[in-house]
Design an enzyme around this catalytic site. Sequence first.
Site, PDB file in Angstrom:
ATOM      1  N   ASP A  37      34.203  -3.811  50.809  1.00 34.87           N
ATOM      2  CA  ASP A  37      33.549  -2.720  51.528  1.00 34.87           C
ATOM      3  C   ASP A  37      34.337  -2.441  52.800  1.00 34.87           C
ATOM      4  OD1 ASP A  37      30.401  -1.567  51.147  1.00 34.87           O
ATOM      5  OD2 ASP A  37      31.354  -1.169  53.081  1.00 34.87           O
ATOM      6  N   ASP A  63      39.528  -0.854  52.894  1.00 40.10           N
ATOM      7  CA  ASP A  63      39.459   0.588  52.736  1.00 40.10           C
ATOM      8  C   ASP A  63      40.115   0.894  51.392  1.00 40.10           C
ATOM      9  OD1 ASP A  63      39.829   3.328  52.691  1.00 40.10           O
ATOM     10  OD2 ASP A  63      40.602   3.468  54.733  1.00 40.10           O
ATOM     11  N   ASN A  90      32.806   1.301  42.443  1.00 41.51           N
ATOM     12  CA  ASN A  90      31.551   1.914  42.875  1.00 41.51           C
ATOM     13  C   ASN A  90      31.669   2.707  44.170  1.00 41.51           C
ATOM     14  OD1 ASN A  90      28.441   2.040  43.306  1.00 41.51           O
ATOM     15  ND2 ASN A  90      29.219   0.957  45.113  1.00 41.51           N
ATOM     16  N   TYR A 154      32.425  16.845  45.477  1.00 43.55           N
ATOM     17  CA  TYR A 154      31.861  15.635  44.875  1.00 43.55           C
ATOM     18  C   TYR A 154      31.848  15.734  43.346  1.00 43.55           C
ATOM     19  CZ  TYR A 154      28.500  11.773  44.284  1.00 43.55           C
ATOM     20  OH  TYR A 154      27.873  10.607  43.928  1.00 43.55           O
ATOM     21  N   LYS A 158      33.787  13.291  40.712  1.00 42.19           N
ATOM     22  CA  LYS A 158      33.058  12.499  39.727  1.00 42.19           C
ATOM     23  C   LYS A 158      33.402  12.910  38.292  1.00 42.19           C
ATOM     24  CE  LYS A 158      30.833   9.715  42.476  1.00 42.19           C
ATOM     25  NZ  LYS A 158      31.180   8.267  42.482  1.00 42.19           N
TER      26      LYS A 158
END
Length: 246
Positions: A37, A63, A90, A154, A158
């Site tokens: 993370d 990162d 994720n 977005y 995706k």
Amino acid sequence: MSDIKELITVVTGAGQGIGAGIAEVFARQGAQVALLDINPDVLEAQRDKMTREGFTVMAELCDVTQKEQVTRAVGKVAGQWGGLDVLVNNAGVNRDMSILKMREEDWDDIINVNLRSQFLCCQAAIPYMLAKGFGRIVNISSRAMKGNRGQTNYSAAKGGVVSLTKSLAMEFAHRGITANAICPGLIETPLFRAAPEDLKEKLIKTSLVGRIGQPGEIGRTAAFFASRNAGYITGQFIFVCGGRSL
């Protein structure tokens, strides 16, 4: 049933939300889980929580849009634990607005975090999987891959995740590596909880099952795709969205 016991797993964006839910499901099912993370506070908190619960876990600040950091983090996990079996891509963010108001950086940032990061993590992880002749890649896409008003950046990212997943499946299936994607719908995350109550009520009504999904439900789906029992499934994507994809 999933069989992921002792599989060495990297989960990106694992400090909170869906990523934390995935990491916890994997750990409960016996996997060794490395949390990646960019936020040190949530990363440390999640690592400490899972350690207190007795799980085998490590945490790396990373990162995932930066190749050097990804290579270092994945290499450290593989070096410390003896390889890598599973990668769960994720990490993701959104920045919703009309395309007419969207700046170049609004486009670039979303593509980088949601799509470039998956390319970089796969590039770093796959050599370790090839060395074992076994690997599972689980990419988190979104129901938004179908297209959504105010989410051109977005949705494009995706949708790219799904295409990336299919291409990975074609490249590596004969080497024992599968690649599949999950397209979540509305999930109870810090972002959703922070939304106004009237908006949350409106969104819940769009779910055929009448509720918001939980991070663990994405985690259990990911665990199945990652399992030894899912070796004949690759290049697929599944909506976990309470029927909103309909």
